[in-house]
Write a protein that holds these residues in place. Structure first.
Motif, PDB file in Angstrom:
ATOM      1  N   LEU A  79     -55.525 -18.795   9.991  1.00  0.00           N
ATOM      2  CA  LEU A  79     -56.089 -19.812   9.105  1.00  0.00           C
ATOM      3  C   LEU A  79     -55.048 -20.894   8.829  1.00  0.00           C
ATOM      4  O   LEU A  79     -53.884 -20.584   8.604  1.00  0.00           O
ATOM      5  CB  LEU A  79     -56.506 -19.179   7.774  1.00  0.00           C
ATOM      6  CG  LEU A  79     -57.815 -18.386   7.766  1.00  0.00           C
ATOM      7  CD1 LEU A  79     -57.951 -17.641   6.448  1.00  0.00           C
ATOM      8  CD2 LEU A  79     -59.001 -19.311   7.970  1.00  0.00           C
ATOM      9  N   THR A 115     -65.245 -20.866  11.283  1.00  0.00           N
ATOM     10  CA  THR A 115     -65.075 -20.990   9.841  1.00  0.00           C
ATOM     11  C   THR A 115     -65.745 -22.267   9.358  1.00  0.00           C
ATOM     12  O   THR A 115     -66.014 -23.181  10.145  1.00  0.00           O
ATOM     13  CB  THR A 115     -63.584 -21.055   9.462  1.00  0.00           C
ATOM     14  OG1 THR A 115     -62.967 -22.129  10.204  1.00  0.00           O
ATOM     15  CG2 THR A 115     -62.866 -19.756   9.774  1.00  0.00           C
ATOM     16  N   ALA A 116     -66.024 -22.300   8.059  1.00  0.00           N
ATOM     17  CA  ALA A 116     -66.603 -23.489   7.435  1.00  0.00           C
ATOM     18  C   ALA A 116     -65.594 -23.981   6.399  1.00  0.00           C
ATOM     19  O   ALA A 116     -65.523 -23.458   5.297  1.00  0.00           O
ATOM     20  CB  ALA A 116     -67.925 -23.138   6.767  1.00  0.00           C
ATOM     21  N   GLY A 131     -59.152 -23.831   5.498  1.00  0.00           N
ATOM     22  CA  GLY A 131     -60.061 -22.919   6.192  1.00  0.00           C
ATOM     23  C   GLY A 131     -60.300 -23.273   7.644  1.00  0.00           C
ATOM     24  O   GLY A 131     -61.328 -22.927   8.211  1.00  0.00           O
TER      25      GLY A 131
ATOM     26  N   GLY B 341     -58.833 -15.891   2.070  1.00  0.00           N
ATOM     27  CA  GLY B 341     -59.189 -16.941   3.022  1.00  0.00           C
ATOM     28  C   GLY B 341     -60.098 -16.471   4.149  1.00  0.00           C
ATOM     29  O   GLY B 341     -61.053 -17.155   4.510  1.00  0.00           O
ATOM     30  N   GLU B 342     -59.800 -15.296   4.714  1.00  0.00           N
ATOM     31  CA  GLU B 342     -60.615 -14.839   5.851  1.00  0.00           C
ATOM     32  C   GLU B 342     -62.075 -14.712   5.449  1.00  0.00           C
ATOM     33  O   GLU B 342     -62.978 -15.072   6.214  1.00  0.00           O
ATOM     34  CB  GLU B 342     -60.114 -13.479   6.356  1.00  0.00           C
ATOM     35  CG  GLU B 342     -58.799 -13.548   7.112  1.00  0.00           C
ATOM     36  CD  GLU B 342     -58.923 -14.269   8.454  1.00  0.00           C
ATOM     37  OE1 GLU B 342     -60.040 -14.381   8.993  1.00  0.00           O
ATOM     38  OE2 GLU B 342     -57.886 -14.737   8.965  1.00  0.00           O
ATOM     39  N   ARG B 344     -63.520 -16.175   2.651  1.00  0.00           N
ATOM     40  CA  ARG B 344     -64.026 -17.401   2.044  1.00  0.00           C
ATOM     41  C   ARG B 344     -64.514 -18.390   3.092  1.00  0.00           C
ATOM     42  O   ARG B 344     -65.556 -19.020   2.933  1.00  0.00           O
ATOM     43  CB  ARG B 344     -62.901 -18.003   1.223  1.00  0.00           C
ATOM     44  CG  ARG B 344     -63.245 -19.270   0.520  1.00  0.00           C
ATOM     45  CD  ARG B 344     -62.096 -19.614  -0.396  1.00  0.00           C
ATOM     46  NE  ARG B 344     -62.333 -20.854  -1.078  1.00  0.00           N
ATOM     47  CZ  ARG B 344     -61.522 -21.311  -2.022  1.00  0.00           C
ATOM     48  NH1 ARG B 344     -60.471 -20.605  -2.362  1.00  0.00           N
ATOM     49  NH2 ARG B 344     -61.780 -22.452  -2.594  1.00  0.00           N
ATOM     50  N   TYR B 345     -63.739 -18.550   4.155  1.00  0.00           N
ATOM     51  CA  TYR B 345     -64.068 -19.598   5.121  1.00  0.00           C
ATOM     52  C   TYR B 345     -64.915 -19.100   6.281  1.00  0.00           C
ATOM     53  O   TYR B 345     -65.331 -19.876   7.138  1.00  0.00           O
ATOM     54  CB  TYR B 345     -62.783 -20.248   5.655  1.00  0.00           C
ATOM     55  CG  TYR B 345     -61.959 -20.840   4.551  1.00  0.00           C
ATOM     56  CD1 TYR B 345     -60.696 -20.331   4.232  1.00  0.00           C
ATOM     57  CD2 TYR B 345     -62.454 -21.890   3.781  1.00  0.00           C
ATOM     58  CE1 TYR B 345     -59.948 -20.870   3.194  1.00  0.00           C
ATOM     59  CE2 TYR B 345     -61.706 -22.422   2.741  1.00  0.00           C
ATOM     60  CZ  TYR B 345     -60.458 -21.907   2.454  1.00  0.00           C
ATOM     61  OH  TYR B 345     -59.728 -22.427   1.421  1.00  0.00           O
TER      62      TYR B 345
END
Lengths: 166, 437
Positions: A79, A115-116, A131, B341-342, B344-345
């Motif tokens: 990320l 990812t968004a 992200g 993060g992993e 959430r996104y």
């Protein structure tokens, strides 16, 4: 025409020596370093050097965009975030309050990210996108668009290197 | 003629130095460059970039876990005992170890597991689980402790509700549990633990959901928090099971220490397999890092399996589930390390998730047959031959375009030899002696 035998042999020998030397040089060039060395640890990788910032002028010549990745050289599957700075081309002023969109795709593979990301304005013409994740090595293209008092957009190419030792 | 001999030597030099990953090493035994009596190809003549990749696969590249504290050790020991305790099931016959057996490196040697009922998925090894971001073949859980709890409430696995689990643990381990988690208010005889109940899940019966809704919010929170602590103890036990050094790791270590033969830890066949793995076979595209897994999800376009639904959407469903999971990172009743993060996104609607399953680790793969999410292949040879042909098309979604067929000159036997070199000795899984397995 008669070809004198002595000269023939002479030239053939010179030709062979030249070809042999050329082959030797070529083979040395192709031969890469062997790594059975004493106490060899993981080699420094490209990932430890900061990547150059990505920047360019929008398609309509209104805004300049500068992108900084954080971390600067993300690994495949890691990320990361992007800081985008938007400035006016004519005055160099920072552009505040623009609706910024930032996305990334791999055009040759016909897909985007899994990812968004989320975007927010930091102020003073800086925008933060969290992200991002490049799940494959290869050519990714950032697509940036900013809609402020005026609008502009840009595509920037980025080469994601393959997995390297952590 | 001198120049003929010269060309011969130069040709050997060129071919030797530019070694393609798939050269047949045995043909070079006569072409000794240097005085070594061993065959040229068992020497570690790796290019620098290839050697970087080889090192990145070894255990040396794995960050060392911090040493456990005294209280960590108590949690781990409790988790170990819970792991082997078959009383934590409806019939008293199913424990975590039923499908994660030490002698199978914490898988179970079956194509698809069986708890109380036959299930649809293959039990993966638990070794290395602490390094993952998502759990399960479809990644429907984002923590090891949440994944550890899931089988308890699954009708086909342990067949209990969290009420039952909490009551049983407090009954049999009450003192130890309260020593580790002194904030635990519940006792085994608590009135809230009398009737089996749980929040709605895909398996719950209406009566159990109704019973759950009759509990007060405070009771529900206390039960769930205790349940989460049980998961945490199990996770601590699993997380601390180490990878052990495999012949591949010993090879890398030896070469790094200056022995070009790699200490003889890898046969020539295994070295050829390794070269193909990182080169012409392109296995390292997905099987990378010290776990030999990218932790991502890919659709291989596997052949159908009799008795298994071929409309399993894999990661598509798993990603949707984890985003709403009651124990997911940002709403969990116990604290996660690191940020979310992993989760959430994550975008569950990413098209390539359909029919995609998680890349498993290849460490100890020799010991964890059958292979793939529904046990499609019984042998490593079968898996390698699948990659050679990539026959058919995906039943659900489409085959990942990253996949290319294994080239003809990569030998299956060499690939299998390399894969076998990733087996380390079984780590000490405590409880084997004391629980009679």
């Amino acid at each position: 025409m008669r070809f004198r035998r002595r000269h023939f042999r002479h030239y053939v020998t010179r030709l062979h020596h030249g070809a042999g030397a050329a082959l030797l040089v070529l083979s040395l060039g192709r031969c890469q370093k062997s790594v059975a060395k004493q106490g060899e640890g993981p080699s420094p990788t490209a990932a430890s050097e900061p990547a150059p910032s990505l920047s360019g002028r929008g398609a309509s010549g209104t805004y300049d965009f500068t992108l900084r990745l954080d971390p600067a050289a993300p690994r495949v599957g890691q990320l990361f975030s992007v800081n985008t700075r938007v400035t006016r081309v004519d005055t160099g002023e920072r552009v505040v309050g623009a609706a910024l969109r930032l996305d990334a795709t791999m055009p040759e593979h016909g897909h985007g990210m899994m990812t968004a990301p989320e975007h927010r304005e930091l102020g003073n013409g800086e925008y933060r996108s969290d992200g991002f994740k490049f799940h494959m090595p290869g050519r990714w293209v950032f697509e940036i668009s900013a809609v402020g008092p005026e609008a502009d957009h840009l595509e920037l190419s980025f080469q994601q290197p393959p997995v390297s030792p952590h | 003629m001198c120049y003929v001999l010269g060309y011969f030597l130069i040709a050997i030099f060129i071919v030797g130095c530019s070694r393609a990953g798939t050269a047949d090493c045995s043909s070079f035994e006569l072409a000794q460059v240097g005085s070594s009596s061993t065959s040229y190809c068992s020497e570690a003549t790796w290019t620098e970039s290839d050697w970087d990749v080889v090192q990145s696969l070894s255990l040396a590249a794995l960050a060392a876990a911090p040493p456990p504290s005294v209280s960590d050790e108590k949690v781990r020991a409790l988790g170990r005992d819970l792991f082997f305790d078959a009383r934590l099931s409806k019939t008293g016959t199913v424990s975590c170890a039923t499908c994660h057996r030490p002698e199978f490196y914490l898988s179970d040697g079956r194509a698809r597991s069986s708890g109380l009922k036959r299930l649809q998925r293959n039990a993966p090894t638990l070794l290395g689980a602490g390094h993952l971001s998502f759990y399960g073949w479809d990644g429907r859980k984002d923590s090891l402790w949440a994944q550890a709890l899931a089988p308890f409430e699954a009708v086909g696995e342990h067949g209990l509700t969290r009420i039952d689990v909490v009551r049983l643990v407090l009954t049999h381990y009450g003192d130890r549990f309260r020593e580790i988690y002194p904030a635990t208010e519940l006792t085994a005889s608590d009135v809230s633990l009398r009737i089996p109940a749980r929040p709605v899940s895909e398996d719950s019966t209406p009566a159990q959901h109704e019973a759950w809704s009759k509990l007060s919010a405070a009771q529900q929170v206390e039960i769930t928090r205790t349940f989460a602590r049980i998961g945490n103890a199990l996770a601590q036990f699993i997380r601390r099971l180490p990878f052990t050094e495999a012949p591949f790791d010993a090879y890398v270590k030896a070469v790094r220490a200056g022995d070009p033969t790699g200490g003889g830890h890898l046969s020539e066949s295994a070295v050829r397999g390794l070269r193909a793995f990182i080169g012409a076979g392109r296995c390292v595209t997905c099987h990378n890092g010290p776990l030999l897994s990218d932790g991502q999800f890919h659709n291989l376009g596997l052949p159908p399996v009799v008795g298994v639904s071929d409309s399993d959407s894999g990661r598509r469903e798993g990603a949707r589930l984890v985003k709403k999971d009651e124990f997911r990172c940002d709403v969990a009743p116990i604290t996660y390390d690191g940020d979310c993060g992993e989760l959430r996104y994550l975008d569950p609607e990413f098209p390539a998730f359909v029919g995609a399953f998680k890349t498993p680790t290849l460490r100890n793969v020799e010991k964890t047959a059958p292979y793939m999410h529904a046990g499609h292949f019984d042998t490593l040879q079968g898996v390698v031959e699948f990659y050679r042909t990539l026959s058919g098309t995906a039943r659900t979604g489409s085959r990942d375009p990253l996949l290319t067929r294994l080239p003809r000159d990569v030998r299956t036997s060499d690939m299998v030899e390399f894969l076998r070199s990733l087996t380390g000795p079984l780590p000490p899984v405590d409880g084997v002696a004391s629980h009679g397995l």
